[in-house]
Motif scaffolding. Structure first.
Motif, PDB file in Angstrom:
ATOM      1  N   LYS A  62       0.806  -1.213   0.000  1.00 46.21           N
ATOM      2  CA  LYS A  62       0.000   0.000   0.000  1.00 46.21           C
ATOM      3  C   LYS A  62       0.845   1.271   0.000  1.00 46.21           C
ATOM      4  O   LYS A  62       0.453   2.293   0.505  1.00 46.21           O
ATOM      5  CB  LYS A  62      -0.935   0.018   1.217  1.00 46.21           C
ATOM      6  N   LYS A  63       2.016   1.213  -0.604  1.00 46.59           N
ATOM      7  CA  LYS A  63       2.894   2.383  -0.639  1.00 46.59           C
ATOM      8  C   LYS A  63       2.571   3.327  -1.789  1.00 46.59           C
ATOM      9  O   LYS A  63       3.168   4.379  -1.914  1.00 46.59           O
ATOM     10  CB  LYS A  63       4.350   1.952  -0.679  1.00 46.59           C
ATOM     11  N   ASP A  64       1.625   2.942  -2.621  1.00 44.11           N
ATOM     12  CA  ASP A  64       1.175   3.802  -3.719  1.00 44.11           C
ATOM     13  C   ASP A  64       0.411   4.981  -3.117  1.00 44.11           C
ATOM     14  O   ASP A  64      -0.479   4.786  -2.296  1.00 44.11           O
ATOM     15  CB  ASP A  64       0.263   2.977  -4.632  1.00 44.11           C
ATOM     16  N   PRO A  65       0.715   6.212  -3.533  1.00 41.40           N
ATOM     17  CA  PRO A  65       0.011   7.377  -2.979  1.00 41.40           C
ATOM     18  C   PRO A  65      -1.501   7.362  -3.212  1.00 41.40           C
ATOM     19  O   PRO A  65      -2.226   8.042  -2.502  1.00 41.40           O
ATOM     20  CB  PRO A  65       0.653   8.563  -3.689  1.00 41.40           C
ATOM     21  N   LEU A  66      -1.975   6.599  -4.180  1.00 38.46           N
ATOM     22  CA  LEU A  66      -3.419   6.504  -4.352  1.00 38.46           C
ATOM     23  C   LEU A  66      -4.045   5.620  -3.282  1.00 38.46           C
ATOM     24  O   LEU A  66      -5.207   5.794  -2.931  1.00 38.46           O
ATOM     25  CB  LEU A  66      -3.764   5.977  -5.749  1.00 38.46           C
ATOM     26  N   ALA A  67      -3.285   4.683  -2.745  1.00 37.08           N
ATOM     27  CA  ALA A  67      -3.763   3.859  -1.632  1.00 37.08           C
ATOM     28  C   ALA A  67      -3.470   4.533  -0.297  1.00 37.08           C
ATOM     29  O   ALA A  67      -4.168   4.304   0.681  1.00 37.08           O
ATOM     30  CB  ALA A  67      -3.106   2.480  -1.672  1.00 37.08           C
ATOM     31  N   SER A  68      -2.448   5.355  -0.274  1.00 35.13           N
ATOM     32  CA  SER A  68      -2.038   6.068   0.942  1.00 35.13           C
ATOM     33  C   SER A  68      -1.801   7.542   0.594  1.00 35.13           C
ATOM     34  O   SER A  68      -0.668   7.962   0.366  1.00 35.13           O
ATOM     35  CB  SER A  68      -0.758   5.454   1.512  1.00 35.13           C
ATOM     36  N   PRO A  69      -2.870   8.346   0.520  1.00 36.27           N
ATOM     37  CA  PRO A  69      -2.727   9.749   0.112  1.00 36.27           C
ATOM     38  C   PRO A  69      -1.721  10.552   0.935  1.00 36.27           C
ATOM     39  O   PRO A  69      -1.148  11.513   0.435  1.00 36.27           O
ATOM     40  CB  PRO A  69      -4.138  10.307   0.279  1.00 36.27           C
TER      41      PRO A  69
END
Length: 142
Positions: A62-69
């Motif tokens: 979940k390190k993608d900014p869409l998953a973790s704004p």
């Protein structure tokens, strides 16, 4: 958001006045939609309204900014933001960190801490629930 912009008139809306809102993981979705729209030159979102938002997922994938704004680096183009936090919520720090990061990037932010409230309080008929909704409505109507 493109679909929303193209179809908003069918629902009595105005494509120049689109806002996103969500609570908990819905706050995550709302922030992700606002980020995608800003990054991809999509429809202009006037505000994001986040209630005790989940903005940092802790799983490795979940390190993608869409998953973790909260991990999004370039957030200066995000719309004005209203964050409603619950004082007795495990996510309270996430909302506060996101608000601070947005403010540091020059985004207009309103942050409201609802004293004594727990995660999910918006779904109950507490005075604070109505106060939180009033804050969101005020932000949308600006």
């Amino acid at each position: 958001m493109v679909w929303a912009e193209e179809n908003v008139k069918n629902y009595g809306g105005d494509k120049e006045n689109i806002h996103v809102c969500g609570d908990s993981s819905g706050g995550n979705f709302a922030a992700a939609v606002a980020a995608m729209s800003a990054d991809r030159n999509g429809p202009g979102i006037q505000s994001q309204n986040l209630v005790y938002p989940l903005v940092k997922n802790w799983e490795e994938e979940k390190k993608d900014p869409l998953a973790s704004p909260l991990l999004k680096e370039d957030i200066g183009r995000m719309p004005r933001t209203c964050i409603i936090a619950a004082e007795c919520d495990p996510l309270v720090d996430q909302g506060l960190m996101y608000a601070a990061k947005l403010q540091d990037a020059g985004v207009e932010v309103e942050y409201h801490m609802m004293k004594g409230m727990i995660h999910g309080f918006l779904n109950w008929t507490y005075r604070s629930s109505f106060e939180a909704m009033d804050r969101i409505i005020e932000n949308v109507n600006r």
